[in-house]
Design a protein around this motif. Structure first.
Motif, PDB file in Angstrom:
ATOM      1  N   ALA A  82       0.823  -1.222  -0.126  1.00 47.76           N
ATOM      2  CA  ALA A  82      -0.017   0.127   0.001  1.00 47.76           C
ATOM      3  C   ALA A  82       0.815   1.283   0.027  1.00 47.76           C
ATOM      4  CB  ALA A  82      -0.905   0.025   1.251  1.00 47.76           C
ATOM      5  N   LEU A  83       0.189   2.346  -0.204  1.00 46.22           N
ATOM      6  CA  LEU A  83       0.959   3.756  -0.351  1.00 46.22           C
ATOM      7  C   LEU A  83      -0.137   4.719   0.276  1.00 46.22           C
ATOM      8  CD1 LEU A  83       2.979   5.632  -1.612  1.00 46.22           C
ATOM      9  CD2 LEU A  83       1.834   4.951  -3.783  1.00 46.22           C
ATOM     10  N   LEU A  84       0.461   5.780   0.907  1.00 43.59           N
ATOM     11  CA  LEU A  84      -0.033   6.917   1.206  1.00 43.59           C
ATOM     12  C   LEU A  84       0.216   7.990   0.620  1.00 43.59           C
ATOM     13  CD1 LEU A  84      -2.391   8.013   2.994  1.00 43.59           C
ATOM     14  CD2 LEU A  84      -0.824   8.094   4.964  1.00 43.59           C
ATOM     15  N   ALA A  85      -0.183   8.615  -0.023  1.00 44.81           N
ATOM     16  CA  ALA A  85       0.385   9.969  -0.748  1.00 44.81           C
ATOM     17  C   ALA A  85      -0.233  11.264  -0.447  1.00 44.81           C
ATOM     18  CB  ALA A  85       0.404   9.807  -2.195  1.00 44.81           C
ATOM     19  N   LYS A  86       0.665  12.281   0.166  1.00 44.81           N
ATOM     20  CA  LYS A  86       0.019  13.497   0.394  1.00 44.81           C
ATOM     21  C   LYS A  86       0.562  14.422  -0.819  1.00 44.81           C
ATOM     22  CE  LYS A  86       0.666  17.272   3.914  1.00 44.81           C
ATOM     23  NZ  LYS A  86       1.666  17.467   5.173  1.00 44.81           N
ATOM     24  N   LEU A  87      -0.568  14.986  -1.374  1.00 43.58           N
ATOM     25  CA  LEU A  87      -0.471  15.991  -2.328  1.00 43.58           C
ATOM     26  C   LEU A  87      -0.834  17.420  -1.826  1.00 43.58           C
ATOM     27  CD1 LEU A  87      -0.979  12.914  -3.697  1.00 43.58           C
ATOM     28  CD2 LEU A  87      -1.845  14.562  -5.848  1.00 43.58           C
ATOM     29  N   THR A  88      -0.055  18.497  -1.861  1.00 45.00           N
ATOM     30  CA  THR A  88      -0.047  19.709  -1.504  1.00 45.00           C
ATOM     31  C   THR A  88      -0.424  20.477  -2.497  1.00 45.00           C
ATOM     32  OG1 THR A  88       0.970  19.323   0.615  1.00 45.00           O
ATOM     33  CG2 THR A  88       0.519  21.547   0.057  1.00 45.00           C
ATOM     34  N   ALA A  89      -1.609  21.168  -2.703  1.00 45.67           N
ATOM     35  CA  ALA A  89      -1.998  22.180  -3.993  1.00 45.67           C
ATOM     36  C   ALA A  89      -1.358  23.551  -3.559  1.00 45.67           C
ATOM     37  CB  ALA A  89      -3.498  22.126  -4.129  1.00 45.67           C
ATOM     38  N   GLN A  90      -1.341  24.281  -4.681  1.00 46.09           N
ATOM     39  CA  GLN A  90      -1.029  25.685  -4.529  1.00 46.09           C
ATOM     40  C   GLN A  90      -2.287  26.203  -3.709  1.00 46.09           C
ATOM     41  OE1 GLN A  90      -0.139  27.544  -8.334  1.00 46.09           O
ATOM     42  NE2 GLN A  90       1.392  25.912  -8.805  1.00 46.09           N
ATOM     43  N   PRO A  91      -1.892  27.398  -3.095  1.00 48.04           N
ATOM     44  CA  PRO A  91      -3.154  27.949  -2.175  1.00 48.04           C
ATOM     45  C   PRO A  91      -4.189  28.218  -3.034  1.00 48.04           C
ATOM     46  CG  PRO A  91      -0.959  28.889  -1.653  1.00 48.04           C
ATOM     47  CD  PRO A  91      -0.570  27.919  -2.746  1.00 48.04           C
ATOM     48  N   GLY A  92      -5.387  27.535  -2.730  1.00 49.54           N
ATOM     49  CA  GLY A  92      -6.736  27.842  -3.411  1.00 49.54           C
ATOM     50  C   GLY A  92      -6.998  26.910  -4.531  1.00 49.54           C
ATOM     51  N   LYS A  93      -5.839  26.231  -4.919  1.00 44.77           N
ATOM     52  CA  LYS A  93      -6.053  25.344  -5.810  1.00 44.77           C
ATOM     53  C   LYS A  93      -6.410  23.536  -5.846  1.00 44.77           C
ATOM     54  CE  LYS A  93      -3.636  28.125  -9.152  1.00 44.77           C
ATOM     55  NZ  LYS A  93      -3.743  28.195 -10.390  1.00 44.77           N
ATOM     56  N   ARG A  94      -6.707  23.501  -4.620  1.00 41.50           N
ATOM     57  CA  ARG A  94      -7.412  22.007  -4.459  1.00 41.50           C
ATOM     58  C   ARG A  94      -8.398  21.658  -5.063  1.00 41.50           C
ATOM     59  NH1 ARG A  94      -8.707  19.828   1.582  1.00 41.50           N
ATOM     60  NH2 ARG A  94     -10.694  20.938   1.219  1.00 41.50           N
ATOM     61  N   ASP A  95      -9.440  22.170  -5.432  1.00 43.93           N
ATOM     62  CA  ASP A  95     -10.558  21.573  -6.061  1.00 43.93           C
ATOM     63  C   ASP A  95     -10.096  21.512  -7.725  1.00 43.93           C
ATOM     64  OD1 ASP A  95     -12.282  21.977  -3.750  1.00 43.93           O
ATOM     65  OD2 ASP A  95     -13.274  23.844  -4.312  1.00 43.93           O
ATOM     66  N   GLU A  96      -9.256  22.537  -8.203  1.00 40.89           N
ATOM     67  CA  GLU A  96      -8.772  22.293  -9.566  1.00 40.89           C
ATOM     68  C   GLU A  96      -8.115  20.760  -9.351  1.00 40.89           C
ATOM     69  OE1 GLU A  96      -7.576  26.074 -11.570  1.00 40.89           O
ATOM     70  OE2 GLU A  96      -7.929  26.437  -9.117  1.00 40.89           O
ATOM     71  N   LEU A  97      -7.097  20.730  -8.415  1.00 41.64           N
ATOM     72  CA  LEU A  97      -6.316  19.232  -8.441  1.00 41.64           C
ATOM     73  C   LEU A  97      -7.473  18.179  -8.401  1.00 41.64           C
ATOM     74  CD1 LEU A  97      -3.702  17.748  -8.027  1.00 41.64           C
ATOM     75  CD2 LEU A  97      -3.611  18.465  -5.646  1.00 41.64           C
ATOM     76  N   LEU A  98      -8.369  18.263  -7.531  1.00 40.91           N
ATOM     77  CA  LEU A  98      -9.146  17.312  -7.267  1.00 40.91           C
ATOM     78  C   LEU A  98      -9.887  17.082  -8.782  1.00 40.91           C
ATOM     79  CD1 LEU A  98     -10.467  18.027  -3.635  1.00 40.91           C
ATOM     80  CD2 LEU A  98      -9.333  15.851  -4.611  1.00 40.91           C
ATOM     81  N   ALA A  99     -10.433  18.040  -9.366  1.00 39.91           N
ATOM     82  CA  ALA A  99     -10.888  17.780 -10.730  1.00 39.91           C
ATOM     83  C   ALA A  99     -10.274  16.950 -11.419  1.00 39.91           C
ATOM     84  CB  ALA A  99     -11.715  19.070 -11.469  1.00 39.91           C
TER      85      ALA A  99
END
Length: 104
Positions: A5-22
């Motif tokens: 298994a793998l756990l990955a932490k992705l940190t988006a640029q401020p305010g861009k998490r919804d775009e990353l999730l898309a």
């Protein structure tokens, strides 16, 4: 063969998490749809940090994880998320032990 298994932490640029999730919902999920060794591929919003996405991934074996990580689809995915990321993903390798709903 044991699962991995793998756990990955992705940190988006401020305010861009919804775009990353898309991008994750579109390109990321379509990539893993045809991977038989990818058993769980789940993205989660961090409840305490509006810029963080956590991924939990479960693979049938190490070879399946390596196949996923080296696939052409993952290269495309990496390029697609680059503009939304604050840095490189942090990866944590795991050895599954016990779980409800998943057979080890």
């Amino acid at each position: 063969m044991s699962k991995t298994a793998l756990l990955a932490k992705l940190t988006a640029q401020p305010g861009k998490r919804d775009e990353l999730l898309a991008v994750i919902a579109d390109i990321g999920m379509s990539n893993v749809a045809g991977e038989p060794g990818t058993e769980v591929y789940a993205a989660h919003k961090d409840q305490n940090d509006d810029d963080v996405v956590w991924f939990y991934e479960l693979y049938s074996d190490q070879a399946s994880l390596e196949s996923h990580g080296g696939s052409e689809g993952m290269k495309v995915f990496g390029r697609a998320i680059r503009d939304y990321m604050a840095g490189r993903p942090e990866l944590f390798m795991l050895d599954p032990v016990v779980a409800k709903g998943v057979d080890f």
